[in-house]
Design a protein around this motif. Structure first.
Motif, short mmCIF file in Angstrom:
data_model
loop_
_atom_site.label_atom_id
_atom_site.label_comp_id
_atom_site.label_asym_id
_atom_site.label_seq_id
_atom_site.Cartn_x
_atom_site.Cartn_y
_atom_site.Cartn_z
N LYS A 100 -2.29 -7.50 4.52
CA LYS A 100 -0.83 -7.65 4.61
C LYS A 100 -0.31 -8.62 3.55
O LYS A 100 0.68 -8.36 2.87
CB LYS A 100 -0.44 -8.13 6.00
N GLU A 101 -1.01 -9.74 3.38
CA GLU A 101 -0.58 -10.74 2.40
C GLU A 101 -0.69 -10.21 0.97
O GLU A 101 0.13 -10.53 0.11
CB GLU A 101 -1.39 -12.02 2.56
N PHE A 102 -1.72 -9.37 0.72
CA PHE A 102 -1.91 -8.82 -0.62
C PHE A 102 -0.70 -7.96 -1.00
O PHE A 102 -0.18 -8.08 -2.12
CB PHE A 102 -3.19 -7.99 -0.67
N TYR A 103 -0.28 -7.10 -0.08
CA TYR A 103 0.81 -6.19 -0.39
C TYR A 103 2.17 -6.89 -0.41
O TYR A 103 3.14 -6.34 -0.95
CB TYR A 103 0.82 -5.02 0.60
N GLN A 104 2.25 -8.06 0.18
CA GLN A 104 3.51 -8.81 0.17
C GLN A 104 3.38 -10.12 -0.60
O GLN A 104 4.11 -11.07 -0.35
CB GLN A 104 3.97 -9.07 1.61
N ARG A 105 2.44 -10.14 -1.56
CA ARG A 105 2.21 -11.37 -2.31
C ARG A 105 3.42 -11.79 -3.13
O ARG A 105 3.64 -12.98 -3.34
CB ARG A 105 0.97 -11.22 -3.21
N GLY A 106 4.22 -10.81 -3.59
CA GLY A 106 5.43 -11.15 -4.33
C GLY A 106 6.41 -11.93 -3.48
O GLY A 106 7.03 -12.90 -3.94
N LYS A 107 6.54 -11.56 -2.24
CA LYS A 107 7.44 -12.24 -1.31
C LYS A 107 6.96 -13.67 -1.05
O LYS A 107 7.75 -14.61 -0.98
CB LYS A 107 7.49 -11.46 0.01
N LEU A 108 5.64 -13.83 -0.95
CA LEU A 108 5.07 -15.16 -0.73
C LEU A 108 5.28 -16.06 -1.95
O LEU A 108 5.61 -17.24 -1.82
CB LEU A 108 3.57 -15.05 -0.43
N GLN A 109 5.13 -15.48 -3.14
CA GLN A 109 5.25 -16.25 -4.36
C GLN A 109 6.67 -16.77 -4.56
O GLN A 109 6.87 -17.82 -5.19
CB GLN A 109 4.81 -15.40 -5.55
N GLN A 110 7.65 -16.07 -4.01
CA GLN A 110 9.03 -16.53 -4.11
C GLN A 110 9.23 -17.87 -3.39
O GLN A 110 10.18 -18.60 -3.68
CB GLN A 110 9.98 -15.49 -3.53
N LYS A 141 -6.69 -0.42 -2.45
CA LYS A 141 -6.70 0.54 -3.56
C LYS A 141 -7.16 -0.13 -4.86
O LYS A 141 -6.57 0.05 -5.93
CB LYS A 141 -5.31 1.17 -3.73
N LEU A 142 -8.25 -0.90 -4.73
CA LEU A 142 -8.83 -1.58 -5.87
C LEU A 142 -10.30 -1.18 -6.00
O LEU A 142 -10.95 -0.85 -5.00
CB LEU A 142 -8.75 -3.10 -5.69
N PRO A 143 -10.86 -1.22 -7.20
CA PRO A 143 -12.31 -0.97 -7.34
C PRO A 143 -13.10 -2.13 -6.75
O PRO A 143 -12.60 -3.26 -6.70
CB PRO A 143 -12.51 -0.88 -8.86
N LEU A 144 -14.29 -1.83 -6.29
CA LEU A 144 -15.18 -2.86 -5.75
C LEU A 144 -16.24 -3.16 -6.79
O LEU A 144 -16.96 -2.27 -7.24
CB LEU A 144 -15.83 -2.39 -4.45
N TYR A 145 -16.35 -4.43 -7.19
CA TYR A 145 -17.38 -4.87 -8.14
C TYR A 145 -18.37 -5.75 -7.39
O TYR A 145 -18.03 -6.86 -6.99
CB TYR A 145 -16.75 -5.64 -9.29
N THR A 146 -19.58 -5.24 -7.18
CA THR A 146 -20.60 -5.99 -6.46
C THR A 146 -21.49 -6.72 -7.45
O THR A 146 -22.14 -6.10 -8.30
CB THR A 146 -21.46 -5.04 -5.60
N VAL A 147 -21.51 -8.03 -7.34
CA VAL A 147 -22.31 -8.87 -8.24
C VAL A 147 -23.72 -8.98 -7.67
O VAL A 147 -23.91 -9.41 -6.53
CB VAL A 147 -21.69 -10.27 -8.39
#
Length: 322
Positions: A100-110, A141-147
């Motif tokens: 939820k925070e990822f998709y509304q990060r713009g609102k949080l940054q304000q 909806k991001l790629p997963l990079y496993t180290v």
């Protein structure tokens, strides 16, 4: 130009993450353009599809990481939805909060706030930590990079820290979910008697990289034993989620989820759930899939209680010898 139906189909297949249908419609558009006499555009569309197909194989996408990191980072585009994750409600709620925070990060940054980006997962093997990383990547909806942490650590002075720096540099350029499994291999407690100077330097570098990281990527670290981690690491993470063996309700939900239509209507849940006691989510899921395989090979459409118990017992025997 592409027809309205083709454009709508492209958008629909993209939103549904149906890659093959997306490719198919794109090639239909190319064929349509060729018929209209736009040979150059048709050739360009086909080239784009072919190039992307070459970079994608069974959900794994080859990403041009620096040559020095070759073999250290594995890339994939998971398709595991949130509903597949079996964990306590409190853990699922906190996991959902990250999404939820990822998709509304713009609102949080304000308001001068930032979304949770650094998550530490701790718990016994097979309790869902790796699956959680895959689910999160899918939901965001991001790629997963496993180290591959075990390959990251080398015997050469300064090389491990240098590779860590490169990974964090890439992290700023390629947005994704970066998953560090067996994190204690590089995040071990500096106060332990058997610690060596080089690994202390690696940890100090890691603490600094995490502290300075301001990318849009998500960092997930997983450990089977949080007691091995250096205490200074915990405050570098925005959230710490603890995983455990499934309780009775979680076992039942997991079995129903995996067996699906193969679940027999005459199931004595009491015996099955008791047999699951002490097994992890991964072990129970594997037993369910083994039971389904046997049903398919014997031309049966259902898995009975006794068949599942037999496979659960086999899983227990495998791990009891370790």
């Amino acid at each position: 130009m592409a027809t309205a139906d083709q454009i709508k189909s492209l958008i629909r297949s993209y939103s549904e993450e149906d890659r093959e249908r997306f490719y198919s419609i794109a090639l239909q558009v190319a064929a349509h353009e060729a018929k209209q006499g736009h040979a150059s555009l048709a050739h360009e569309i086909r080239g784009l599809v072919d190039n992307h197909r070459k970079r994608t194989h069974h959900g794994l996408t080859v990403v041009p990481f620096p040559q020095e990191l070759k073999g250290l980072v594995v890339s994939e585009n998971p398709d595991i939805p949130f509903k597949s994750l079996v964990a306590p409600r409190a853990t699922l709620d906190r996991f959902h909060r990250v999404i939820k925070e990822f998709y509304q990060r713009g609102k949080l940054q304000q308001h001068g706030l930032f979304n949770r980006r650094r998550i530490l997962l701790a718990g016994p093997p097979g309790t869902g930590k790796t699956m959680s990383a895959r689910v999160l990547a899918h939901e965001l909806k991001l790629p997963l990079y496993t180290v591959q942490v075990d390959r990251l650590v080398t015997k050469f002075m300064g090389e491990t820290s240098a590779k860590l720096r490169q990974i964090f540099d890439v992290m700023a350029q390629k947005q994704g979910v970066y998953f560090f499994d067996e994190f204690d291999a590089i995040g071990g407690d500096r106060s332990l008697d058997n610690d060596v100077g080089e690994m202390r330097r690696v940890l100090n570098a890691l603490l600094q990289f995490i502290e300075l990281d301001q990318s849009d990527s998500i960092v997930i670290a997983a450990t089977n034993n949080p007691k091995l981690l250096d205490p200074a690491l915990f405050r570098r993470f925005d959230d710490v989620l603890y995983y455990s063996l499934p309780d009775e309700s979680e076992r039942k939900h997991l079995i129903e989820l995996v067996l699906g239509t193969f679940l027999s209507g005459r199931f004595s849940w009491k015996n099955v759930l008791e047999t699951c006691n002490g097994l992890s989510q991964a072990e129970i899921g594997s037993a369910c899939r083994d039971a389904i395989k046997e049903a398919v090979l014997h031309d049966k459409s259902r898995v009975t209680e006794n068949e599942l118990i037999e496979n659960l017992d086999q899983r227990r025997e495998v791990y009891s010898g370790l």
